[in-house]
Scaffold this active site. Structure first.
Site, PDB file in Angstrom:
ATOM      1  N   SER A   1     -40.222  -5.258 -18.333  1.00  0.00           N
ATOM      2  CA  SER A   1     -39.588  -4.188 -17.568  1.00  0.00           C
ATOM      3  C   SER A   1     -38.565  -3.479 -18.425  1.00  0.00           C
ATOM      4  CB  SER A   1     -38.912  -4.763 -16.320  1.00  0.00           C
ATOM      5  OG  SER A   1     -38.114  -3.783 -15.702  1.00  0.00           O
TER       6      SER A   1
ATOM      7  N   HIS B   1     -43.765  -2.215 -17.627  1.00  0.00           N
ATOM      8  CA  HIS B   1     -43.350  -2.008 -16.245  1.00  0.00           C
ATOM      9  C   HIS B   1     -42.194  -1.019 -16.200  1.00  0.00           C
ATOM     10  CE1 HIS B   1     -43.289  -3.312 -12.036  1.00  0.00           C
ATOM     11  NE2 HIS B   1     -41.966  -3.231 -12.095  1.00  0.00           N
TER      12      HIS B   1
ATOM     13  N   ASP C   1     -39.538   0.782 -13.654  1.00  0.00           N
ATOM     14  CA  ASP C   1     -38.907   0.711 -12.335  1.00  0.00           C
ATOM     15  C   ASP C   1     -38.331   2.068 -11.954  1.00  0.00           C
ATOM     16  OD1 ASP C   1     -39.164  -2.089 -11.520  1.00  0.00           O
ATOM     17  OD2 ASP C   1     -37.966  -2.509 -13.288  1.00  0.00           O
TER      18      ASP C   1
ATOM     19  N   MET D   1     -36.365   4.125  -9.197  1.00  0.00           N
ATOM     20  CA  MET D   1     -35.500   3.921  -8.035  1.00  0.00           C
ATOM     21  C   MET D   1     -34.832   5.233  -7.654  1.00  0.00           C
ATOM     22  SD  MET D   1     -33.633   0.366  -9.129  1.00  0.00           S
ATOM     23  CE  MET D   1     -34.499  -0.915 -10.039  1.00  0.00           C
TER      24      MET D   1
ATOM     25  N   HIS E   1     -43.601   1.319 -10.836  1.00  0.00           N
ATOM     26  CA  HIS E   1     -43.236   0.692  -9.565  1.00  0.00           C
ATOM     27  C   HIS E   1     -42.283   1.632  -8.837  1.00  0.00           C
ATOM     28  CE1 HIS E   1     -40.814  -2.872  -7.633  1.00  0.00           C
ATOM     29  NE2 HIS E   1     -41.365  -2.092  -6.728  1.00  0.00           N
TER      30      HIS E   1
ATOM     31  N   MET F   1     -39.925   2.498  -6.195  1.00  0.00           N
ATOM     32  CA  MET F   1     -39.005   2.013  -5.163  1.00  0.00           C
ATOM     33  C   MET F   1     -38.307   3.228  -4.573  1.00  0.00           C
ATOM     34  SD  MET F   1     -37.514  -1.334  -7.146  1.00  0.00           S
ATOM     35  CE  MET F   1     -38.002  -0.802  -8.791  1.00  0.00           C
TER      36      MET F   1
ATOM     37  N   MET G   1     -42.184  -9.072  -4.684  1.00  0.00           N
ATOM     38  CA  MET G   1     -40.812  -9.075  -5.186  1.00  0.00           C
ATOM     39  C   MET G   1     -40.218 -10.466  -4.975  1.00  0.00           C
ATOM     40  SD  MET G   1     -40.249  -6.168  -6.548  1.00  0.00           S
ATOM     41  CE  MET G   1     -38.532  -6.553  -6.929  1.00  0.00           C
TER      42      MET G   1
ATOM     43  N   ASP H   1     -42.271  -9.953  -9.605  1.00  0.00           N
ATOM     44  CA  ASP H   1     -41.179  -9.228 -10.247  1.00  0.00           C
ATOM     45  C   ASP H   1     -39.852  -9.741  -9.703  1.00  0.00           C
ATOM     46  OD1 ASP H   1     -39.389  -7.431 -11.298  1.00  0.00           O
ATOM     47  OD2 ASP H   1     -40.307  -5.638 -10.441  1.00  0.00           O
TER      48      ASP H   1
ATOM     49  N   GLY I   1     -36.424 -12.254 -11.568  1.00  0.00           N
ATOM     50  CA  GLY I   1     -36.021 -13.588 -11.999  1.00  0.00           C
ATOM     51  C   GLY I   1     -37.085 -14.348 -12.757  1.00  0.00           C
TER      52      GLY I   1
END
Length: 224
Positions: free
Chosen positions: A7, A32, A34, A36, A65, A67, A136, A174, A176
């Site tokens: 990511s 990946h 992200d 947002m 992805h 969001m 998630m 996705d 941790g």
């Protein structure tokens, strides 16, 4: 097949092309991204212009992805910018079937995402049309969060449903994902591993990616 999706949220944006190249050298299968919007999640990140620049920096598939709210308005832009995979949240799409088909109609692989508190059963009507399901394993919005162990059962449940129904979607996780959690995730059924800090947080991204993949692939041999 186990694949690593570093990511870039955790990467050094001043040296993004180099960071992506190092992750690729370590065995990354896709990148990946992200996205947002500051509304659906409490953070604001990147948009189509960055995806377009990233497209020129790597040949790896770009896993975008979203969001965001109103995803239908932006899917054409991300597809044009060079996204290969586009995933949207079940919680943010009132007309999920239509949104997934819109992604497919723009030549991208459609994926659906669920938050930690969203049951797998909410996806029952779209599992036959998605390329991947992203679970998630933290609440979305920020990188570097601690893995939520209670999400493991959702990965197992998706694997069970896929086997019973004969579906072909892949299972992505996705949040941790690191050396301590990746084994349990893979043994539960995860195949695509999104990792940010574990790859880009410290040390060499190539070495970090290779080490994480080695642990993940070893765990895949232990699946029952």
């Amino acid at each position: 097949m186990i694949e690593l999706a570093p990511s870039i949220l955790a990467a050094d944006f001043a040296h993004l092309a180099d960071q992506v190249e190092r992750a690729s050298a370590g065995g990354a299968g896709l990148i990946h991204v992200d996205i947002m919007d500051g509304h659906f999640v409490p953070n604001l990140t990147m948009g189509p212009p960055l995806v377009k620049s990233l497209r020129r920096a790597t040949r790896l598939p770009l896993d975008c992805h979203l969001m965001i709210e109103n995803a239908d308005l932006f899917i054409p832009e991300f597809a044009e910018a060079g996204a290969d995979w586009i995933s949207v949240h079940q919680e943010a799409c009132p007309h999920l079937n239509r949104t997934l088909n819109l992604i497919k109609g723009h030549g991208c692989r459609p994926g659906v995402v669920i938050n930690p508190a969203t049951p797998v059963e909410t996806l029952s009507e779209v599992l036959d049309i998605v390329d991947h399901v992203l679970v998630m394993t933290v609440n979305p919005g920020f990188g570097g969060q601690k893995f939520i162990p209670g999400t493991l059962h959702k990965v197992r449940r998706l694997a069970e449903i896929r086997a019973v129904k004969g579906y072909s979607f892949r299972i992505e996780v996705d949040g941790g994902v690191d050396m301590d959690t990746v084994g349990d995730l893979v043994r539960a059924g995860a195949e695509i591993l999104v990792a940010g800090n574990a790859v880009f947080g410290k040390g060499d991204a190539a070495g970090n990616a290779a080490a994480l993949l080695e642990v993940a692939r070893s765990a895949s041999l232990q699946k029952v």
